[in-house]
Design an enzyme around this catalytic site. Structure first.
Site, PDB file in Angstrom:
ATOM      1  N   GLU A 359      19.363  42.625  15.822  1.00  0.00           N
ATOM      2  CA  GLU A 359      18.582  42.467  17.043  1.00  0.00           C
ATOM      3  C   GLU A 359      17.874  41.126  17.072  1.00  0.00           C
ATOM      4  OE1 GLU A 359      18.098  45.598  19.775  1.00  0.00           O
ATOM      5  OE2 GLU A 359      19.899  44.555  19.075  1.00  0.00           O
ATOM      6  N   GLU A 380      27.283  43.014  24.125  1.00  0.00           N
ATOM      7  CA  GLU A 380      27.179  41.685  24.746  1.00  0.00           C
ATOM      8  C   GLU A 380      28.120  40.651  24.137  1.00  0.00           C
ATOM      9  OE1 GLU A 380      23.819  43.989  26.101  1.00  0.00           O
ATOM     10  OE2 GLU A 380      24.564  43.599  24.074  1.00  0.00           O
ATOM     11  N   THR A 470      25.654  45.220  34.803  1.00  0.00           N
ATOM     12  CA  THR A 470      25.152  44.940  33.457  1.00  0.00           C
ATOM     13  C   THR A 470      25.437  46.084  32.502  1.00  0.00           C
ATOM     14  OG1 THR A 470      23.245  44.004  32.278  1.00  0.00           O
ATOM     15  CG2 THR A 470      22.830  45.907  33.707  1.00  0.00           C
TER      16      THR A 470
END
Length: 669
Positions: A359, A380, A470
């Site tokens: 992260e 992502e 998204t």
């Protein structure tokens, strides 16, 4: 002075680290030992499909109808609202994989069993992107024969649920700034003790889902509140055109002034670009252009991105966080590919170091940031890998995909699904699987390898081009969604007459469009994102089902106009350039500023040619026959290949336009 030297030292260290990591990542053969062959890509695609069903079947067997799966203990949990979140989030992935049986069963179950009149306080952001987006995407697939996944018994149940859910979210927007509260109770509205602080992403990631819903229902309220929220955020940007991470929805004061492209801000950038691509709204384009320029100036330390104070631009945090990994994919959509390639290589170097992206990764120390050691199956980096392969066809990105797949299979696979990694250095597993693993992570990985094999799916070969939300949900660029401002019917009376075709012909006669979108072939932001305007008058009494699917003209109508032109040889009609229209094509009649008819040989610039465009549901060129009977195949232009396929230009002169106006006025008088 000490502070300045410290910052200079930190910047120098950061640049040295960046250069070393980027050089290693870009060395030939540095990523993997051997390149992925087409036959291996097919095997990898099938392996990803098996990955999906291992996780999906685990959810359905052990967690459904609870929201999410606990893949280690093979149990379920309600994490959002208690309405089968993972199933709803997975519906369009089932459709993408061609699993019509399970897709239909899922749509039917959701339509019959999911209700939102419940006493639950939910995140506006998460509910919008996961639930509303999932419902809308599945509805658009299930209701349309052109997708190949039409469900015969389907009667808009998911659309009705979408309207009900969105209406229950609307009380969150009742704020002085227009920026919504972060949470809302689905039964009672905003709680009295609800925090007035929300994230920029929370207020800026609504335009796609709310906009699509408005265009499907002819109710502008949803689209307007989403736009007002973006305006509320953008109006409070700093003089540097940067936005912070958190804001007070009542006072408009920034409570966290750290500007970045990652956590709490990321999808704000994403949605202002994608809202323009899907809807053609130039206000979103303007915001994106200004915000993107500021981000590249103040946040970009090639190839990394840092966080800075939104007012001063001073470095706050030299940190790579995993949510930043969407950015190269967004740059591909914007046409800015070169920096995307370098940044993706840097981000992937972190994955290679640990097997996953943590992260948080501290760029100054080149270590995992304390308290940010986990990898919760985020999509992502895979998303950006897919877009870069789509843009470049560089097989290096298949190698990246193979490495990512190997990491997931080796370290994240659990008895009933795939587990969060709680520590990227030890690869310790955590008993949780977010719904976005099936909605996004697996979807982009499968699309990557399927594209290499020779794609056979609705995204690459279907009737429309798609914008991904998204959450990875498929939102098609159908005329009904994209041409509200261009077509005189999409926000007006909807007369879907399926009778003898007379109404179809009548509608086709006056299918006029208002806005013009033009693009340049140059691979730069300023050239790619460019729009002009022009209009032709027209009054339309109804919209046929065929036109709803994108067929603008019919042979009958062309023949009628041809016969009229013979009867009136002194009049000029648009049919002087007769067009062979393929199914699911939309004609955008050109900007009036075209070359005059008495100067046919005058050379026109490329930009002038692009004032006349045909947007089609596929990438094949359309044959154009001129007034003399000659034909030519024009160039096929692509806008990042991921939104609308722009093909053959159609000549429509100012005199022809005026003539058509006279014809329309005569027919309506």
């Amino acid at each position: 002075m000490r502070l300045r030297l410290r910052r200079q030292g930190r910047a120098s260290a950061l640049l040295c680290l960046s250069a070393a990591i980027l050089a290693a990542a870009l060395l030939p053969g540095a990523a993997v030992a051997d390149g992925v062959t087409p036959s291996e890509a097919r095997l990898l695609r099938d392996e990803v499909k098996d990955m999906f069903y291992h996780a999906f079947d685990g959810y359905m067997q052990h967690a459904f109808p609870l929201d999410e799966l606990r893949p280690l203990s093979c149990q379920g949990e309600d994490s959002l609202g208690g309405y089968a979140l993972t199933l709803i989030d997975s519906l369009d992935t089932l459709a993408l994989l061609g699993d019509k049986e399970r897709f239909a069963a899922g749509v039917e179950w959701v339509g019959k069993n999911v209700r939102f009149d419940i006493n639950k306080t939910v995140s506006v952001f998460e509910t919008n992107i996961r639930i509303l987006g999932g419902l809308l995407s599945a509805h658009l697939i299930a209701s349309d024969y052109a997708t190949g996944m039409k469900i015969e018994s389907y009667d808009d149940q998911l659309l009705h649920l979408s309207v009900d859910l969105a209406q229950r979210l609307l009380p969150a927007f009742d704020t002085p700034t227009g920026i919504p509260f972060g949470s809302v109770n689905l039964l009672y509205g905003v709680d009295d003790d609800e925090s007035k602080i929300t994230s920029t992403a929370g207020g800026g990631t609504l335009a796609l889902e709310f906009g699509v819903l408005s265009r499907l229902t002819n109710n502008t309220v949803f689209e307007q509140v989403a736009k007002n929220s973006v305006r509320g955020i953008w109006a409070r940007r700093s003089k540097l055109n940067l936005v912070g991470a958190h804001i007070n929805v009542f006072t408009g004061e920034w409570t966290q002034k750290d500007a970045g492209i990652g956590t709490s801000i990321d999808s704000f950038y994403e949605y202002v670009l994608k809202a323009y691509l899907l809807f053609g709204d130039e206000e979103y384009l303007y915001v994106f252009q200004e915000a993107y320029k500021a981000a590249m100036h103040y946040l970009h330390h090639d190839p990394w991105y840092i966080e800075v104070n939104m007012n001063s631009g001073a470095t706050v945090w030299p940190l790579f966080n995993s949510l930043q990994a969407f950015w190269p994919g967004l740059q591909v959509l914007a046409g800015d590919v070169d920096p995307a390639i370098r940044t993706h290589a840097a981000f992937f170097s972190v994955w290679k170091k640990y097997g996953f992206t943590p992260e948080g990764f501290n760029l100054a120390t080149s270590t995992v940031q304390n308290g940010q050691r986990s990898y919760p199956l985020r999509p992502e980096l895979i998303e950006s890998t897919y877009w870069l392969f789509k843009a470049t066809r560089d097989y290096r990105y298949l190698d990246v995909g193979r490495d990512i797949l190997a990491s997931l299979q080796y370290a994240a696979k659990c008895p009933c699904g795939y587990c969060h990694i709680s520590d990227v250095e030890t690869h310790k597993q955590d008993d949780h699987m977010e719904s976005f693993f099936l909605a996004e992570t697996v979807k982009y990985l499968w699309l990557l390898f399927d594209l290499a094999v020779g794609p056979d799916n609705i995204v690459e070969n279907g009737p429309y081009k798609y914008i991904f939300s998204t959450e990875g949900h498929l939102l098609p660029a159908t005329p009904e969604i994209t041409l509200v401002d261009e077509h005189c019917l999409h926000f007006g009376d909807r007369g879907y007459d399926s009778g003898d075709g007379s109404s179809i012909q009548q509608s086709a006669n006056c299918a006029q469009f208002d806005e013009r979108r033009t693009v340049s072939s140059q691979n730069s932001l300023s050239n790619v994102l460019f729009t002009t305007r022009g209009y032709i008058k027209g009054v339309c009494p109804g919209l046929s089902h065929a036109q709803k699917l994108g067929i603008s003209y019919h042979a009958e109508e062309d023949n009628t106009q041809n016969s009229r032109s013979h009867e009136h040889p002194d009049e000029s009609y648009v049919d002087q350039s007769s067009v062979q229209i393929q199914s699911s094509s939309v004609i955008l009649i050109s900007h009036p500023a075209t070359s005059p008819p008495d100067e046919p040989s005058k050379t026109r610039s490329r930009a002038q040619h692009l004032e006349n465009i045909v947007v089609t549901g596929d990438s094949e060129p359309i044959e154009v026959t001129d007034a003399t009977g000659g034909s030519s195949e024009g160039n096929t232009e692509f806008f990042s290949e991921v939104t609308l396929s722009i093909s053959e230009q159609i000549e429509v002169t100012a005199e022809e336009i005026a003539s058509q106006d006279n014809h329309i006025e005569d027919s309506t008088s």
